[in-house]
Structure formats: C-alpha cells, structure tokens
Design an enzyme around this catalytic site. Structure first.
Site, PDB file in Angstrom:
ATOM      1  N   HIS A 139      59.164  12.466  44.303  1.00 15.47           N
ATOM      2  CA  HIS A 139      57.870  12.033  44.220  1.00 15.47           C
ATOM      3  C   HIS A 139      57.089  13.258  44.988  1.00 15.47           C
ATOM      4  O   HIS A 139      55.986  13.504  44.818  1.00 15.47           O
ATOM      5  CB  HIS A 139      57.435  10.841  44.833  1.00 15.47           C
ATOM      6  CG  HIS A 139      57.400   9.750  43.940  1.00 15.47           C
ATOM      7  ND1 HIS A 139      56.394   9.426  43.069  1.00 15.47           N
ATOM      8  CD2 HIS A 139      58.380   8.768  43.632  1.00 15.47           C
ATOM      9  CE1 HIS A 139      56.853   8.409  42.338  1.00 15.47           C
ATOM     10  NE2 HIS A 139      57.970   7.839  42.479  1.00 15.47           N
ATOM     11  N   ASP A 146      55.274   6.757  39.000  1.00  9.64           N
ATOM     12  CA  ASP A 146      55.142   5.211  38.710  1.00  9.64           C
ATOM     13  C   ASP A 146      54.322   4.792  37.815  1.00  9.64           C
ATOM     14  O   ASP A 146      52.985   4.807  38.332  1.00  9.64           O
ATOM     15  CB  ASP A 146      55.229   4.510  40.192  1.00  9.64           C
ATOM     16  CG  ASP A 146      56.510   4.998  40.975  1.00  9.64           C
ATOM     17  OD1 ASP A 146      57.629   5.845  40.227  1.00  9.64           O
ATOM     18  OD2 ASP A 146      56.640   4.772  42.338  1.00  9.64           O
ATOM     19  N   GLU A 224      64.757   1.854  37.758  1.00 12.84           N
ATOM     20  CA  GLU A 224      63.360   1.485  37.978  1.00 12.84           C
ATOM     21  C   GLU A 224      62.475   1.677  36.428  1.00 12.84           C
ATOM     22  O   GLU A 224      62.317   2.743  36.071  1.00 12.84           O
ATOM     23  CB  GLU A 224      62.523   2.030  39.198  1.00 12.84           C
ATOM     24  CG  GLU A 224      63.249   1.917  40.439  1.00 12.84           C
ATOM     25  CD  GLU A 224      62.683   2.732  41.567  1.00 12.84           C
ATOM     26  OE1 GLU A 224      62.774   2.224  42.696  1.00 12.84           O
ATOM     27  OE2 GLU A 224      61.774   3.760  41.254  1.00 12.84           O
ATOM     28  N   HIS A 227      59.583   4.418  37.030  1.00  8.78           N
ATOM     29  CA  HIS A 227      59.665   5.522  37.414  1.00  8.78           C
ATOM     30  C   HIS A 227      60.183   6.701  36.516  1.00  8.78           C
ATOM     31  O   HIS A 227      61.292   6.562  35.756  1.00  8.78           O
ATOM     32  CB  HIS A 227      60.792   5.440  38.261  1.00  8.78           C
ATOM     33  CG  HIS A 227      61.438   6.553  39.047  1.00  8.78           C
ATOM     34  ND1 HIS A 227      60.823   6.921  40.472  1.00  8.78           N
ATOM     35  CD2 HIS A 227      61.818   7.631  38.879  1.00  8.78           C
ATOM     36  CE1 HIS A 227      61.276   8.118  41.019  1.00  8.78           C
ATOM     37  NE2 HIS A 227      61.938   8.668  40.127  1.00  8.78           N
TER      38      HIS A 227
END
Length: 246
Positions: A139, A146, A224, A227
């Site tokens: 990130h 996200d 996730e 993500h």
C-alpha cells in the site's frame, strides 16, 4: 508610509494563503476524487472505526491518494460498473509507511478493545506472522487498494455496536456493500478470497469483484477478498508522506 505598509502586509497575507493548505503530492500521485469523484470513499484509517480504534499515523485526511495509473485503473473499473447500478467503494489506498509501523506496534500492545469486531478468533500477536498485517506494505507504494462494491444510493457508516466481522450480513457492521461474506479488515480465514464457508451469493460477489479488478490490471490477494495490487505498479519503493486534505 502607513498605506504602503498596509498594502505590503495584505500582499504577504494573500501570498501566504495561496501557498497554504495541503502540501503538494509527490510527482506521480493524485487524489482519487480528482480522477473520479463518483467512487465512494470510506477511508477507515483516518477515523476510529478500524482495528486500531483510532486514526492511524499519517492519516491527516480521509482521502484516497494513489499513484496516477492506479487511480486511472479504478476509474476504468467504475466505468464498467456504470450500467450495473453499482459503485466502487475504497477503504484504503496509499498508506504511509509510518502507518504500517503503527499497525505493527499495535499488535505488540495488550489492548483488546477492537477484538470483538476485527479479530474475534485470532490472537493479535499472531496477526503479523499469519500475514494479516504486513511489516512492510505494498500500500505504501501507492498502487494497492482495498475496495468493495455498493449499490448506488446505499447508506454507509452504520453506528451499530461492534459485532464480529464474520457474522452474516444483517448482523455485522453494515458498510452498505453487497454481501461479501465478512466485513472489511476481518482478520479471520473467512475473509480469504476462496473461503468455502461463505454462502454462494457472497462467493459470487467476491469473484465478481475480483474479475472486475483483474480486468483493469489489478491482481487479488488470497487472504483478503478486498485487497488488490496493480500489476504494473509504477513505484518499487515505499513512501511516507502524510495524507492531507486536498
């Protein structure tokens, strides 16, 4: 002389005001609102509704900041959703490296105030070793996001009391999204992209989101469902500038 002095003072104030406000972004970064203001934003780490229970270091504004190619790709994804009465919602975009360090420090303290909602079945000291929290995050390179999908007009930001993020939709926090089988930032195996325990609608929505994001150049993350990392990310190193208002 008094008039000249007053004029000079006013000029200085005007110049100061023009130069004030947020510091410019590093070259190659943009505010997502300037690229596509229709994409919904609920930047969780700028507020208190997250696993920290407070704003994270470096989040001085609830704004999605991204490397320009990542923002352009999100716009492409939103354009594809235009005929489906759906919007992208972003929960996190560029993440300052200082916030990543903040996350890791949080795992090392005994505070359990957010356990009920965000990590109901896992010891917080295991969140880094198990891969739920990264000691170094992509990130921070500005091309990882996200995201979820919400129907146009769906309300977001319910103030319901904390409920385990693995509870069924309608019981857990209502973030306005389609049913993805868990809440955002749910540190639990149920958040894994291909978890077989989620119902068919949630599994279909996960694959729908994944297919959309892959079609515009992102790749998913197995642990996730929310993500995604841009495949051709423009930066290989992490950044640590603070997120400030536009």
């Amino acid at each position: 002389m008094r008039n000249s002095s007053l004029a000079l003072t006013l000029a200085v104030l005007l110049l100061s005001g023009a130069a004030g406000g947020a510091a410019p972004l590093p070259k190659g970064f943009v505010y997502l609102r300037d690229v596509d203001p229709s994409i919904a934003q609920d930047i969780r780490y700028a507020g208190a509704h997250n696993f920290l229970g407070r704003p994270a270091d470096g989040y001085g504004a609830a704004e999605c900041v991204l490397a320009q190619p990542a923002a352009a790709a999100l716009k492409q994804a939103q354009d594809k959703l235009a005929a489906q009465n759906l919007l992208l919602i972003v929960w996190d975009c560029y993440r300052p490296a200082r916030a990543v360090r903040d996350f890791v420090r949080w795992t090392e303290n005994p505070d359990q105030q957010t356990k009920t909602e965000f990590f109901p079945h896992i010891d917080k000291t295991q969140l880094v070793p198990l891969g739920y929290i990264a000691a170094r995050s992509k990130h921070s390179r500005g091309a990882t996001v996200d995201v979820g999908l919400i129907p146009i007009g769906a309300p977001t930001g319910s103030t319901a009391k904390p409920v385990s993020c693995d509870r069924p939709k309608g019981e857990r926090f209502d973030d306005g999204t389609l049913d993805f089988g868990s809440g955002y930032d749910c540190f639990d195996p149920i958040a894994n992209l291909d978890n077989a325990e989620v119902g068919e609608p949630a599994a279909d929505n996960r694959q729908r989101l994944s297919a959309l994001m892959q079609s515009v150049g992102f790749k998913p993350y197995a642990m996730e469902w929310w993500h995604f990392e841009l495949r051709d990310a423009p930066f290989a190193s992490e950044f640590d500038f603070e997120i400030l208002p536009r």
